[in-house]
Design a protein around this motif. Structure first.
Motif, PDB file in Angstrom:
ATOM      1  N   VAL A  23       0.966  -1.271   0.147  1.00 44.30           N
ATOM      2  CA  VAL A  23      -0.147  -0.060  -0.031  1.00 44.30           C
ATOM      3  C   VAL A  23       0.813   1.168   0.072  1.00 44.30           C
ATOM      4  O   VAL A  23       1.830   1.463   0.731  1.00 44.30           O
ATOM      5  N   VAL A  24       0.457   2.264  -1.071  1.00 45.62           N
ATOM      6  CA  VAL A  24       1.321   3.460  -0.804  1.00 45.62           C
ATOM      7  C   VAL A  24      -0.128   4.421  -1.128  1.00 45.62           C
ATOM      8  O   VAL A  24      -0.402   4.696  -2.135  1.00 45.62           O
ATOM      9  N   VAL A  25      -0.443   4.999  -0.095  1.00 46.53           N
ATOM     10  CA  VAL A  25      -1.347   6.124  -0.007  1.00 46.53           C
ATOM     11  C   VAL A  25      -1.106   7.315   0.847  1.00 46.53           C
ATOM     12  O   VAL A  25      -0.795   7.301   1.863  1.00 46.53           O
ATOM     13  N   SER A  26      -1.039   8.455  -0.169  1.00 49.44           N
ATOM     14  CA  SER A  26      -0.403   9.600   0.553  1.00 49.44           C
ATOM     15  C   SER A  26      -1.441  10.590   0.742  1.00 49.44           C
ATOM     16  O   SER A  26      -2.504  10.595   0.100  1.00 49.44           O
ATOM     17  N   SER A  27      -1.042  11.567   1.545  1.00 48.10           N
ATOM     18  CA  SER A  27      -1.792  12.923   2.040  1.00 48.10           C
ATOM     19  C   SER A  27      -0.766  14.056   2.127  1.00 48.10           C
ATOM     20  O   SER A  27       0.377  13.758   2.971  1.00 48.10           O
ATOM     21  N   GLY A  28      -1.121  15.077   1.544  1.00 47.76           N
ATOM     22  CA  GLY A  28      -0.193  16.190   1.637  1.00 47.76           C
ATOM     23  C   GLY A  28      -0.337  17.054   3.166  1.00 47.76           C
ATOM     24  O   GLY A  28       0.683  17.404   3.720  1.00 47.76           O
ATOM     25  N   ILE A  29      -1.469  16.878   3.635  1.00 38.34           N
ATOM     26  CA  ILE A  29      -1.731  17.362   5.185  1.00 38.34           C
ATOM     27  C   ILE A  29      -2.062  16.478   6.125  1.00 38.34           C
ATOM     28  O   ILE A  29      -1.927  16.527   7.462  1.00 38.34           O
ATOM     29  N   GLY A  30      -2.996  15.495   5.717  1.00 40.56           N
ATOM     30  CA  GLY A  30      -3.381  14.674   6.820  1.00 40.56           C
ATOM     31  C   GLY A  30      -4.803  14.937   7.501  1.00 40.56           C
ATOM     32  O   GLY A  30      -5.488  15.494   6.879  1.00 40.56           O
TER      33      GLY A  30
END
Length: 433
Positions: free
Chosen positions: A121-128
């Motif tokens: 899994v690679v799921v990103s967020s800039g701020i969270g």
């Protein structure tokens, strides 16, 4: 071409300001429909910007309330997109286990069962989890520490979405969350490609999510003079390449793809929607917010993506541009495209789909990767909306007004994502043949 492992796309999922899934989002894009609308908050009239591209479908329609209370909004929508992508890829629903690890609901007979040790899994967020952080602080101030939820920390972590997706689908090859502002989910796609090429995984769930439409965020970007202030006509506010553009429009949403090695996908008879051919990165090393006006860093990312994919400039027929609708950013990106592709840039088509979705920040690269894949698969380029008076500095072929058919046959496209801090990412997709 190279002798690297071929990585293919077998599943797509999204929830966006245009629709609660991929088909509805795609239909709205082709229709040139905007997902931007006025905000309806108490005191919103005090803000410099009073509109945003909010989700078309409330996450509560898909996720039960007890589970939703333990998730930040950004995490919830990542799960929604991941579930759609997983089903679209033809995989069996995950096995349900209780807290003791005992199986409560086995996988059904339908669908392909993935080996968890070969699933990443690679799921990103800039701020969270911005909503969680700010709302929890309000609870603390008003009611004291004892009323703060014990789930606050896992809800606000930028890696929380990746963690929840990994837990739901039993991904044990590795769970990652790359943070590089608006380039975050572009990097997620690149890292997923690398995981498969390196032999760490056969299948990777990858993408991005963002949900930070909050008064503080509107005030902060407003103070930077980064957002459009076209409060009287919000649906026309995001207008890449238009002479009268005045900033980006904040959006929220999530998009997820299933990447597999071609060998694994063909062995199970999966439908292949595109080839994830390569990814390129660079750093401007120029300014924490402003892009390098020369576009040199962005051009490097595109050239490195082509090299990674084993392609040349003449193979590219389309670019889904970062195109945020800022006065400086749009034309700088076009200059970098010309620098990267040389004479081949004169015959490509360019589109800016943030004109309809708004800017999903850390989720933008993933959503625009999904759009780029659909553009190649369906053979049609969505238009750039609200482009009424073309900027004098724009000298590439911007698709506007109506969707544009693509040429048949082999084709490749670039998707660009650039973020505060000078992060540049370009991903190359090829049409599946």
């Amino acid at each position: 071409m190279t002798d690297k492992t071929t990585v293919v796309v077998t599943g797509l999922g999204a929830t966006t300001p245009l629709g609660g899934d991929v088909p509805s989002t795609w239909s709205a894009l082709l229709a040139g429909r905007s997902g931007v609308r006025p905000l309806e908050w108490d005191g919103v009239e005090e803000l410099p910007v009073r509109f945003a591209a909010q989700l078309a479908v409330d996450p509560a329609e898909s996720i039960p309330r007890p589970q939703l209370r333990r998730l930040d909004r950004s995490q919830a929508i990542a799960l929604i997109a991941a579930r759609e992508a997983w089903g679209h890829a033809g995989f069996a629903p995950p096995v349900k286990r209780n807290r003791k690890g005992e199986i409560e609901q086995p996988a059904p007979d339908t669908g392909f069962v993935v080996d968890g040790d070969r699933l990443g899994v690679v799921v990103s967020s800039g701020i969270g989890g911005l909503h969680t952080a700010l709302n929890s602080y309000d609870v603390y101030k008003e009611k004291g520490w004892s009323r703060v939820s014990p789930f606050t920390v896992p809800m606000l972590m930028p890696n929380g979405a990746s963690g929840h997706v990994g837990i739901e689908f039993g991904a044990m090859a590795g769970s990652h969350a790359l943070v590089s502002a608006c380039a975050s989910s572009g990097e997620a796609v690149g890292y997923a490609i690398d995981m498969i090429r390196a032999g760490r995984a056969d299948v990777v769930i990858c993408g991005g999510t963002e949900s930070c439409i909050h008064p503080l965020q509107m005030a902060s970007f407003g103070a930077m003079r980064a957002m459009s202030t076209r409060n009287e006509e919000p649906q026309r506010a995001s207008r890449p390449y238009d002479k009268n553009r005045d900033g980006f429009v904040l959006g929220e949403g999530a998009a997820v793809m299933i990447l597999e090695s071609e060998e694994h996908a063909r062995a199970r008879g999966a439908e292949i929607h595109a080839i994830a051919a390569g990814c390129g990165y660079s750093g401007d090393a120029y300014d924490i917010v402003l892009p390098d006006p020369s576009g040199g860093g962005q051009a490097k990312a595109m050239r490195r993506a082509l090299e990674d994919a084993g392609l040349g400039a003449d193979d590219i027929v389309h670019v889904n541009a970062h195109a945020t609708s800022t006065p400086a950013g749009d034309v700088a990106e076009l200059a970098s495209i010309k620098a990267a592709l040389g004479p081949a840039a004169e015959r490509i088509t360019v589109t800016g789909t943030k004109s309809m979705t708004g800017h999903l920040l850390g989720g933008a690269g993933a959503l625009e990767s999904v759009i780029t894949i659909l553009t190649l698969r369906e053979g049609v380029v969505p238009p750039t909306a609200n482009l009424e008076d073309l900027d004098d500095e724009v000298d590439l072929d911007i698709v506007r007004g109506e969707p544009r058919p693509m040429p048949e046959g082999p084709a490749a496209a670039l998707n660009n994502s650039f973020g505060f801090g000078g992060h540049n990412v370009s991903v190359v997709f090829r049409r599946a043949v």
